[in-house]
Design an enzyme around this catalytic site. Sequence first.
Site, mmCIF file in Angstrom:
data_model
loop_
_atom_site.group_PDB
_atom_site.id
_atom_site.type_symbol
_atom_site.label_atom_id
_atom_site.label_comp_id
_atom_site.label_asym_id
_atom_site.label_seq_id
_atom_site.Cartn_x
_atom_site.Cartn_y
_atom_site.Cartn_z
ATOM 1 N N CYS A 113 0.845 -1.198 0.000
ATOM 2 C CA CYS A 113 0.000 0.000 0.000
ATOM 3 C C CYS A 113 0.882 1.251 0.000
ATOM 4 O O CYS A 113 1.760 1.393 0.859
ATOM 5 C CB CYS A 113 -0.906 -0.008 1.231
ATOM 6 S SG CYS A 113 -1.642 1.594 1.629
ATOM 7 N N CYS A 116 0.815 3.201 3.334
ATOM 8 C CA CYS A 116 1.594 2.527 4.389
ATOM 9 C C CYS A 116 3.086 2.711 4.150
ATOM 10 O O CYS A 116 3.861 2.911 5.095
ATOM 11 C CB CYS A 116 1.254 1.042 4.433
ATOM 12 S SG CYS A 116 -0.480 0.682 4.812
#
Length: 378
Positions: A113, A116
């Site tokens: 991600c 993230c």
Amino acid sequence: MAAACSRTLCKVGRSFLETPGAARSGTVSFLLGNAGAHGSRRGFGTGGPGFRSRLVSSMRAGGGKVLGCAFLFGGGLGLYQTLKLTMQQHLAQEDRKVSGAGLKMTLYQYKTCPFCSKVRAFLDYYGLPYEIVEVNPVMRQEIKWSSYRKVPILMVDDELQLNDSSVIISSLKTLMINKDKSLSEVIRCYPEMKAVNDRGKEVTEYTNKYWLMLSEAQNAAVYPAKGMQKEEMKWRQWADDWLVHLISPNVYRTTGEALASFDYIVREGKFGTVEGFFAKYVGAAAMFIISKRLKSRHNLQDDVRQDLYKAVNDWVAAIGKNRKFMGGDQPNLADLAVFGVLRVMEGLQAFDDMMENTKVKYWYRRMERATLNHEGRS
């Protein structure tokens, strides 16, 4: 305790150097004790009582000065080591206050991600210790306790929950600089708001998320040149609102790239055997179709690589030829955000094409070294 012992040794040493020989011999006799009366003490010498007598005699002959110097040296060395240890402990405490290293942090994430990855880039650059919990993107059992169902989520000291990558980064950076506030006080500066987007879906937004909550003096120290703060905030938002949306259309551009991307996602993510199989093949097919919709939604060119190349070259042009990073000699929060987003493509064809066909390579490699070596810690 150690300091007291060192001071005592120094006092004894001075007494040897300052007192007459007769007094010194009495002192030596007292310090040596009755070696003959305690057999266990004979291990300190091989001459028994005769050795003790010869040692006392040598003290009377002037050897006390040598022993006094030895006591002074030992005491001084002990004091030095005590002061050194105290200073190290003090500096470690100050470092924890400044860097937030004393916080226990757990990052709930999907490894691939981009949001993230932004948070990891920030934590790695500043050398902040953290643990990772990889979340299963299908079941998400690892975050079932949270009403906020997206990642990243950062749990601090097992009780304080931070959501949204930009809020996490702004909050921690504020805490590192503004030592007058606790983290819970800082978080209240980024209130959560519910809104409905242009597709009629309810979304959670956070106000002020690109701002650092600093005093005027602190702000001037962090952003000494005019326009630095505005520039950093602009490009942080650009990374969230534009650059992120170029990732999926590029890594799922063709069926072959989509399959390679999901092979990487399954390999790096948290999937069971059956989940991994379906994710790789069904997910790749689904994301290939979705990427076409994303291309239309964001008005991308037929060859989405060109949009990626342009975006990356716009970023490099904004840094300019006279700066290593947008932050100057060190990365700022915009550098870390853009690096975090681009990093999720590593190992895929889109990343290789970007490195070959844009001017981003040298900046990217500098960012790689800076995060790997935790250069922000100093």
